[in-house]
Design a protein around this motif. Structure first.
Motif, short mmCIF file in Angstrom:
data_model
loop_
_atom_site.label_atom_id
_atom_site.label_comp_id
_atom_site.label_asym_id
_atom_site.label_seq_id
_atom_site.Cartn_x
_atom_site.Cartn_y
_atom_site.Cartn_z
N MET A 1 0.85 -1.18 0.00
CA MET A 1 0.00 0.00 0.00
C MET A 1 0.89 1.24 0.00
SD MET A 1 -2.21 0.90 3.46
CE MET A 1 -2.60 -0.83 3.60
N LYS A 2 0.58 2.17 -0.90
CA LYS A 2 1.40 3.36 -1.02
C LYS A 2 1.09 4.35 0.10
CE LYS A 2 2.16 3.38 -6.03
NZ LYS A 2 2.00 4.18 -7.28
N PRO A 3 2.09 5.10 0.53
CA PRO A 3 1.79 6.14 1.52
C PRO A 3 0.92 7.23 0.89
CG PRO A 3 4.06 6.33 0.73
CD PRO A 3 3.52 5.04 0.19
N LYS A 4 0.03 7.76 1.68
CA LYS A 4 -0.87 8.81 1.19
C LYS A 4 -0.30 10.16 1.55
CE LYS A 4 -5.68 10.38 1.32
NZ LYS A 4 -7.03 10.15 1.91
N ARG A 5 -0.06 10.98 0.54
CA ARG A 5 0.52 12.30 0.78
C ARG A 5 -0.59 13.33 1.02
NH1 ARG A 5 4.64 13.77 -3.93
NH2 ARG A 5 2.74 13.43 -5.13
N HIS A 6 -0.32 14.24 1.94
CA HIS A 6 -1.25 15.33 2.25
C HIS A 6 -0.47 16.64 2.14
CE1 HIS A 6 -4.10 12.39 4.03
NE2 HIS A 6 -2.98 11.79 4.41
N PHE A 7 -0.88 17.50 1.23
CA PHE A 7 -0.20 18.78 1.05
C PHE A 7 -0.97 19.85 1.82
CE2 PHE A 7 1.41 16.18 -2.32
CZ PHE A 7 2.74 16.56 -2.41
N LEU A 8 -0.28 20.45 2.79
CA LEU A 8 -0.91 21.40 3.70
C LEU A 8 -0.31 22.79 3.47
CD1 LEU A 8 -0.90 19.12 6.85
CD2 LEU A 8 -2.68 19.36 5.14
N ASP A 9 -1.16 23.76 3.42
CA ASP A 9 -0.85 25.13 3.04
C ASP A 9 0.43 25.64 3.71
OD1 ASP A 9 -0.80 27.75 2.33
OD2 ASP A 9 -2.74 28.28 3.20
N ARG A 10 1.43 26.00 2.87
CA ARG A 10 2.69 26.50 3.40
C ARG A 10 2.53 27.89 4.02
NH1 ARG A 10 7.00 27.76 -0.68
NH2 ARG A 10 6.22 25.88 -1.68
N GLY A 11 1.42 28.55 3.74
CA GLY A 11 1.19 29.87 4.31
C GLY A 11 0.80 29.85 5.76
N LYS A 12 0.59 28.67 6.33
CA LYS A 12 0.23 28.55 7.75
C LYS A 12 1.35 27.81 8.48
CE LYS A 12 -4.73 28.40 6.74
NZ LYS A 12 -5.98 27.61 6.85
#
Length: 547
Positions: A1-12
Motif C-alpha cells: 500500500m502506497k503512503p498517502k501524501r497530504h499537502f498542507l498550506d505552506r502559508g500557515k
C-alpha cells in the motif's frame, strides 16, 4: 500500500497544520491518537506538538490519549529483547583501539600511514574515524562488508576495511556485546511497531535517514501511512512519495526574502553583537517572543554567553555537552594534570572554583591562594607539578613568619592535589582500584571540602550512567589513559537540557525552525558550508563513493 501524501498550506505554521491534521474529525470525548506512530524531525518538535495538542484538548475540557511521538530513527532502533548491551560509539571505539594495537602492519595497510604510527593519539583518531564512517554508511544501509561488495572504486581498501570489521565484530561477540550498526541494519529490514499502532504519520520530514525509508518500505504492506508535506498541492511533483523535496526542482527557486531583511557581518563576533543589539532593542516584556535560528552549535554557545551577560534568559533545546558542567570540567582538568604533569595544568585545575575552594579550605589560605600561586610561579618558575613540590620549601624570601606561612600554604595545596592524583590512580593507602571506583573516591574527597558547591541534579544524573559506562569500558580496555580519554568522549556526547526559563529567548537548530511560530525570528549562520552543510573531504569516502 502506497503512503498517502497530504499537502498542507505552506502559508500557515507547521505546528498549526500538524494539530489540524491530527484533530480532523474529532468531535467529542478525549482526542485518541493511541493507534498512531507520529514521526517528527526532532525531539523539540515532538515536545511542541504534545504541548499544543494538550492545550487544544484543554480548551474543550478534555485530554489527549497520546500514542508514541518519535524521530525516524525509532524505525531502526535495535530490539530490546536481547539482553546483551548494544555497543555505544564510545564502547565501539574502545574495541577498535584494541584491534588497531594488536594488528600487524599488513592488516592496517588499508587505513593509511597514520594508523601505522602506533602512537596513542593516532590510534584513537583512527578508531574514532572508523566508527564515524560506519555510522555514515549505516544511514545509507551499509556496513564495510556490504559496501566493499558494492563499490567498484578502491576495492582493495574496502576489502581491507571489511576484514578489520570482521575482527571487530568477533571481539564484540566474544565479550557479549551487540554491534550498533549490525543491529540497525537488521532492524530496518524487519522493523517492529509499538503495540496497538495501525497507522504511521510522517509530520513534515524533509530529510529522514535513508535507513528509515527502508524501514517504512518494509512496513508499507502492514500499516496505513500518511505523509504530511508543508507545501501547496500544485507543488506535488516537486516531492517524492515520502515527502522529500527533489533537489533539482528546488535548486533555482528564489527565496521570498527582501534585501532589507539581510545583514552581512564580517565574522561570528560581529554577528553575535548584531543579534545582541536586536534582542535588546525589543521591549523587555516582548523579548520572549524572539527565536534565534542558528546553523552552528558553536554560535548557540556564543550567543547564550553573550545574552547571559545581559541578564537575558536563554533556552537551547539541543542542550549542551555534559562535559561543560562544572563537575565534569573539574574532572577534565584532573585528567589533564594526570596526563601532562605540568605546573600549568595544576594552575588550571586550581583555578576551577570547586577545586579552589577545597584547596583554600585545606591549606587555610581563604581568599589568597591564587595570589600566592602567581607569586610562587613568578619566583620559582616550576615547569612540572613535581618541580613545584620540590621548590615549595624555597618559596618566600627570608625566614620570618610570613615567608613560613606562604610556604605552608603552597605546600599544603600541592600535597592535597597529590592526594587527588593518588586517589585517581587508585593507589591511595596501598589500594589498587579501577578508575570507575577511584574517580568517585577522588570526587568525594574534593567535594567534602567544598560545602558551598553542592553537586547539581544535572551533574548527578550524568555521573551515575557515566560511571556505569566506565565500568563497562574497563572490561574492554585496561589502559587508564585510554579510559580517561574515552570517558571524556562519553561526556562530550551526552547532551544536558536544562529546564526552560520563563521569558526565555530560544536558540533553535534549523530542523526546529519550521515548527516555530514566534512573531520575531532572527536567522544566523546563513554561510556557505553551513547552509547547506558541506561534508569535509574524507579519504575513505571521496565524492564518487558518496554518490
Amino acid at each position: 500500500m502506497k503512503p498517502k501524501r497530504h499537502f498542507l498550506d505552506r502559508g500557515k505554521p507547521v505546528l498549526d497544520q500538524a494539530v489540524s491534521f491530527l484533530t480532523a474529525g474529532w468531535e467529542t470525548g478525549p482526542l485518541d491518537l493511541r493507534d498512531r506512530l507520529i514521526l517528527v524531525p526532532t525531539s523539540h518538535a515532538g515536545r511542541r506538538l504534545r504541548e499544543r495538542l494538550a492545550s487544544v484538548a484543554a480548551e474543550r475540557d478534555t485530554a489527549v490519549l497520546m500514542g508514541p511521538v518519535r524521530m525516524p530513527s525509532v524505525l531502526f532502533a535495535p530490539p530490546q529483547e536481547d539482553p546483551r548491551p548494544v555497543a555505544s560509539d564510545v564502547v565501539a571505539e574502545a574495541f577498535w583501539r584494541k584491534i588497531l594495537v594488536r594488528c600487524d602492519p599488513a592488516q592496517l595497510s588499508a587505513l593509511g600511514p597514520a594508523a601505522l604510527e602506533g602512537q596513542r593519539a593516532a590510534t584513537a583518531a583512527t578508531a574514532e574515524h572508523l566508527c564515524r564512517i560506519r555510522s555514515v554508511l549505516c544511514e545509507e544501509g551499509h556496513d564495510f562488508k556490504s559496501f566493499a561488495a558494492k563499490t567498484t572504486r578502491e576495492k582493495e581498501r574496502w576489502l581491507g576495511l571489511a576484514n578489520l570489521e570482521q575482527l571487530y565484530l568477533a571481539d564484540l561477540q566474544k565479550e557479549s556485546w551487540r554491534d550498533d550498526v549490525t543491529e540497525k541494519l537488521r532492524a530496518a529490514c524487519n522493523p517492529l511497531l509499538p503495540d496497538g499502532v495501525s497507522r504511521i504519520v510522517l509530520l513534515f520530514l524533509p530529510d529522514p535517514p535513508p535507513l528509515a525509508i527502508r524501514a517504512l518500505e518494509a512496513l508499507a504492506d502492514r500499516v496505513a501511512m500518511d505523509v504530511c508535506v508543508h507545501a501547496d498541492a500544485a507543488e506535488a511533483g516537486s516531492f517524492d512519495a515520502w515527502g522529500r523535496p527533489d533537489p533539482e526542482k528546488w535548486q533555482n527557486r528564489p527565496l521570498s526574502i527582501q534585501p532589507s531583511q539581510v545583514s552581512v557581518c564580517d565574522d561570528a563576533v560581529a554577528m553575535t553583537e548584531l543579534i545582541r543589539r536586536c534582542v535588546l532593542g525589543v521591549a523587555p516584556e516582548k523579548r520572549a517572543s524572539i527565536t534565534v535560528g542558528v546553523g552552528d552549535s558553536q554560535s548557540a554557545v556564543r550567543l547564550a554567553e553573550v545574552l547571559g551577560r545581559e541578564r537575558l534568559s536563554v533556552f537551547n533545546p539541543a542542550g549542551s555537552p555534559a562535559a561543560h558542567l562544572p563537575l565534569f570540567t573539574l574532572v577534565g582538568r584532573l585528567f589533564e594534570l594526570r596526563g601532562e604533569g605540568t605546573f600549568a595544568a595544576f594552575a588550571k585545575l586550581a583555578r576551577h572554583p570547586h577545586a579552589l575552594r577545597c584547596l583554600e579550605e585545606r591549606a587555610g589560605a581563604a581568599g589568597t591562594l591564587l595570589e600566592l600561586l602567581d607569586e610562587f610561579q613568578n619566583e620559582q618558575m616550576p615547569v612540572t607539578f613535581q618541580d613545584a613540590a620540590a621548590l615549595a620549601p624555597r618559596f618566600g624570601a627570608g625566614a620570618g613568619d610570613e615567608a613560613a606561612r606562604k610556604r605552608a600554604f603552597i605546600s599544603a595545596a600541592l600535597e592535597e592535589v597529590e592526594q587527588w592524583l593518588l586517589l585517581l590512580e587508585g593507589r591511595a593507602e596501598g589500594r589498587n582500584e579501577p578508575l570507575s571506583k577511584a574517580l568517585p573516591d577522588t570526587l568525594t574527597r574534593i567535594y567534602r571540602g567544598c560545602p558551598d558547591y553542592p553537586l547539581s541534579g544535572d551533574s548527578l544524573n550524568v555521573l551515575h550512567p557515566a560511571l556505569d559506562h566506565l565500568a563497562q569500558l574497563e572490561k574492554v580496555c585496561a589502559d587508564r589513559e585510554d579510559l580517561m580519554d574515552l570517558l571524556q568522549r562519553f561526556l562530550e556526547s551526552q547532551a544536558v537540557t536544562l529546564q526552560r526559563p520563563d521569558e526565555a529567548v530560544e536558540l533553535l537548530g534549523w530542523l526546529e525552525l519550521a515548527w516555530e511560530d514566534a512573531p520575531m525570528m532572527l536567522l544566523a549562520d546563513l554561510n556557505d558550508g553551513l547552509i547547506p552543510e558541506a561534508v569535509a573531504a574524507d579519504p575513505f569516502l571521496p565524492d564518487s563513493a558518496r554518490r
